[in-house]
Design a protein around this motif. Structure first.
Motif, PDB file in Angstrom:
ATOM      1  N   GLY A   1     -16.839  10.729  15.728  1.00 40.37           N
ATOM      2  CA  GLY A   1     -15.561  11.778  15.469  1.00 40.37           C
ATOM      3  C   GLY A   1     -14.927  11.253  14.461  1.00 40.37           C
ATOM      4  N   PHE A   2     -15.291  10.263  13.421  1.00 38.72           N
ATOM      5  CA  PHE A   2     -14.127   9.840  12.547  1.00 38.72           C
ATOM      6  C   PHE A   2     -14.040  10.876  11.506  1.00 38.72           C
ATOM      7  CE2 PHE A   2     -13.355   8.227   8.304  1.00 38.72           C
ATOM      8  CZ  PHE A   2     -12.156   7.387   8.749  1.00 38.72           C
ATOM      9  N   ASP A   3     -12.728  11.175  11.335  1.00 37.92           N
ATOM     10  CA  ASP A   3     -12.206  12.225  10.450  1.00 37.92           C
ATOM     11  C   ASP A   3     -11.693  11.642   9.035  1.00 37.92           C
ATOM     12  OD1 ASP A   3     -10.952  14.604   9.218  1.00 37.92           O
ATOM     13  OD2 ASP A   3      -9.316  14.679  10.415  1.00 37.92           O
ATOM     14  N   ALA A   4     -12.569  11.949   8.010  1.00 39.38           N
ATOM     15  CA  ALA A   4     -12.119  11.224   6.735  1.00 39.38           C
ATOM     16  C   ALA A   4     -10.787  11.777   6.121  1.00 39.38           C
ATOM     17  CB  ALA A   4     -13.327  11.782   5.509  1.00 39.38           C
ATOM     18  N   GLY A   5     -10.395  13.123   6.612  1.00 43.18           N
ATOM     19  CA  GLY A   5      -8.913  13.562   6.103  1.00 43.18           C
ATOM     20  C   GLY A   5      -7.886  12.547   6.910  1.00 43.18           C
ATOM     21  N   SER A   6      -8.311  11.766   7.816  1.00 40.66           N
ATOM     22  CA  SER A   6      -7.091  10.709   8.351  1.00 40.66           C
ATOM     23  C   SER A   6      -6.987   9.394   7.437  1.00 40.66           C
ATOM     24  CB  SER A   6      -7.648  10.422   9.802  1.00 40.66           C
ATOM     25  OG  SER A   6      -8.983   9.592   9.836  1.00 40.66           O
ATOM     26  N   ILE A   7      -7.802   9.246   6.392  1.00 40.94           N
ATOM     27  CA  ILE A   7      -7.797   8.071   5.625  1.00 40.94           C
ATOM     28  C   ILE A   7      -6.522   7.837   4.693  1.00 40.94           C
ATOM     29  CG2 ILE A   7      -9.049   6.854   3.751  1.00 40.94           C
ATOM     30  CD1 ILE A   7     -11.650   7.828   4.594  1.00 40.94           C
ATOM     31  N   GLU A   8      -6.024   6.760   4.845  1.00 47.82           N
ATOM     32  CA  GLU A   8      -4.642   6.709   4.135  1.00 47.82           C
ATOM     33  C   GLU A   8      -4.908   5.989   3.021  1.00 47.82           C
ATOM     34  OE1 GLU A   8      -1.598   4.754   6.215  1.00 47.82           O
ATOM     35  OE2 GLU A   8      -2.189   5.647   8.096  1.00 47.82           O
ATOM     36  N   VAL A   9      -4.538   6.266   1.671  1.00 45.23           N
ATOM     37  CA  VAL A   9      -5.158   5.841   0.367  1.00 45.23           C
ATOM     38  C   VAL A   9      -3.715   5.589  -0.369  1.00 45.23           C
ATOM     39  CG1 VAL A   9      -6.074   6.480  -1.667  1.00 45.23           C
ATOM     40  CG2 VAL A   9      -6.909   7.873   0.440  1.00 45.23           C
ATOM     41  N   ARG A  10      -3.936   4.446  -0.771  1.00 45.05           N
ATOM     42  CA  ARG A  10      -2.690   3.562  -1.725  1.00 45.05           C
ATOM     43  C   ARG A  10      -3.490   3.232  -2.910  1.00 45.05           C
ATOM     44  NH1 ARG A  10      -2.371   2.131   3.299  1.00 45.05           N
ATOM     45  NH2 ARG A  10      -0.482   2.780   4.464  1.00 45.05           N
ATOM     46  N   PRO A  11      -3.160   3.596  -4.165  1.00 46.30           N
ATOM     47  CA  PRO A  11      -3.648   3.069  -5.351  1.00 46.30           C
ATOM     48  C   PRO A  11      -2.865   1.786  -5.731  1.00 46.30           C
ATOM     49  CG  PRO A  11      -2.494   5.142  -6.043  1.00 46.30           C
ATOM     50  CD  PRO A  11      -2.489   5.147  -4.402  1.00 46.30           C
ATOM     51  N   SER A  12      -3.477   0.995  -6.503  1.00 47.70           N
ATOM     52  CA  SER A  12      -2.900  -0.246  -7.032  1.00 47.70           C
ATOM     53  C   SER A  12      -1.965   0.242  -7.884  1.00 47.70           C
ATOM     54  CB  SER A  12      -3.726  -1.123  -7.552  1.00 47.70           C
ATOM     55  OG  SER A  12      -4.376  -0.879  -8.719  1.00 47.70           O
ATOM     56  N   ASN A  13      -0.896  -0.470  -8.579  1.00 48.62           N
ATOM     57  CA  ASN A  13       0.037  -0.331  -9.438  1.00 48.62           C
ATOM     58  C   ASN A  13      -0.784   0.217 -10.620  1.00 48.62           C
ATOM     59  OD1 ASN A  13       2.223  -0.571  -7.699  1.00 48.62           O
ATOM     60  ND2 ASN A  13       2.506  -2.684  -8.507  1.00 48.62           N
ATOM     61  N   SER A  14      -1.581  -0.672 -11.091  1.00 47.01           N
ATOM     62  CA  SER A  14      -2.435  -0.423 -12.150  1.00 47.01           C
ATOM     63  C   SER A  14      -3.641   0.818 -12.365  1.00 47.01           C
ATOM     64  CB  SER A  14      -3.110  -1.738 -12.754  1.00 47.01           C
ATOM     65  OG  SER A  14      -4.145  -1.990 -11.976  1.00 47.01           O
ATOM     66  N   GLY A  15      -3.857   1.093 -10.949  1.00 46.89           N
ATOM     67  CA  GLY A  15      -4.693   2.253 -10.759  1.00 46.89           C
ATOM     68  C   GLY A  15      -6.117   1.728 -10.883  1.00 46.89           C
ATOM     69  N   ASN A  16      -6.579   0.435 -10.828  1.00 43.74           N
ATOM     70  CA  ASN A  16      -7.582  -0.044 -10.945  1.00 43.74           C
ATOM     71  C   ASN A  16      -8.299   0.005  -9.554  1.00 43.74           C
ATOM     72  OD1 ASN A  16      -7.872  -0.186 -13.767  1.00 43.74           O
ATOM     73  ND2 ASN A  16      -6.737  -2.127 -13.771  1.00 43.74           N
ATOM     74  N   TYR A  17      -7.627  -0.336  -8.381  1.00 44.99           N
ATOM     75  CA  TYR A  17      -7.985  -0.574  -7.170  1.00 44.99           C
ATOM     76  C   TYR A  17      -7.242   0.371  -6.200  1.00 44.99           C
ATOM     77  CZ  TYR A  17      -9.615  -5.095  -8.717  1.00 44.99           C
ATOM     78  OH  TYR A  17     -10.518  -5.757  -9.337  1.00 44.99           O
ATOM     79  N   LEU A  18      -8.013   0.878  -4.962  1.00 51.12           N
ATOM     80  CA  LEU A  18      -7.691   1.380  -4.032  1.00 51.12           C
ATOM     81  C   LEU A  18      -7.667   0.790  -2.671  1.00 51.12           C
ATOM     82  CD1 LEU A  18      -9.361   4.910  -4.454  1.00 51.12           C
ATOM     83  CD2 LEU A  18      -7.145   4.417  -4.995  1.00 51.12           C
ATOM     84  N   GLY A  19      -6.392   0.909  -1.966  1.00 49.96           N
ATOM     85  CA  GLY A  19      -6.325   0.435  -0.780  1.00 49.96           C
ATOM     86  C   GLY A  19      -6.373   1.584   0.434  1.00 49.96           C
ATOM     87  N   LEU A  20      -7.438   1.255   1.242  1.00 46.27           N
ATOM     88  CA  LEU A  20      -7.593   2.599   2.439  1.00 46.27           C
ATOM     89  C   LEU A  20      -7.316   2.026   3.634  1.00 46.27           C
ATOM     90  CD1 LEU A  20     -11.140   3.784   1.127  1.00 46.27           C
ATOM     91  CD2 LEU A  20      -8.973   4.604   0.401  1.00 46.27           C
ATOM     92  N   THR A  21      -6.724   2.913   4.556  1.00 47.33           N
ATOM     93  CA  THR A  21      -6.585   2.295   5.961  1.00 47.33           C
ATOM     94  C   THR A  21      -7.489   3.412   6.910  1.00 47.33           C
ATOM     95  OG1 THR A  21      -4.431   1.640   5.657  1.00 47.33           O
ATOM     96  CG2 THR A  21      -5.064   2.225   7.971  1.00 47.33           C
TER      97      THR A  21
END
Length: 91
Positions: free
Chosen positions: A43-63
């Motif tokens: 039942g996981f909803d991909a729309g619920s993923i929280e996305v945070r890019p790094s300051n440089s934009g080279n990495y992503l942090g997902l919750t």
């Protein structure tokens, strides 16, 4: 490694559990993480993923907030995420 008994766990199952995943900013990263989560929580909803890019934009942090029913399921999910080639860190 010793087994953690349910009565000794700080987590009560079933529950919605947030997992932080960090990796290189790549078009396939978010969909791949959503697919892994869906494999453990249909039942996981991909729309619920929280996305945070790094300051440089080279990495992503997902919750990813995944519904888990046992310690074994949560451990297997962590192993699956950590084993993916695009993942740098799982917390």
């Amino acid at each position: 490694m010793s087994e953690i008994l349910p009565e000794d766990s700080l987590i009560q199952y079933p529950c919605d559990f947030p997992i932080k995943v960090m990796g290189r900013a790549h078009d396939a990263f978010l969909p791949a993480m959503a697919d892994i989560a869906r494999g453990f929580d249909p039942g996981f909803d991909a729309g619920s993923i929280e996305v945070r890019p790094s300051n440089s934009g080279n990495y992503l942090g997902l919750t990813l907030t995944v519904h888990v029913t046992s310690r074994e399921q949560l451990d297997a999910l962590y192993r699956a995420l950590h084993g993916h080639e695009l993942v740098s860190v799982v917390l």
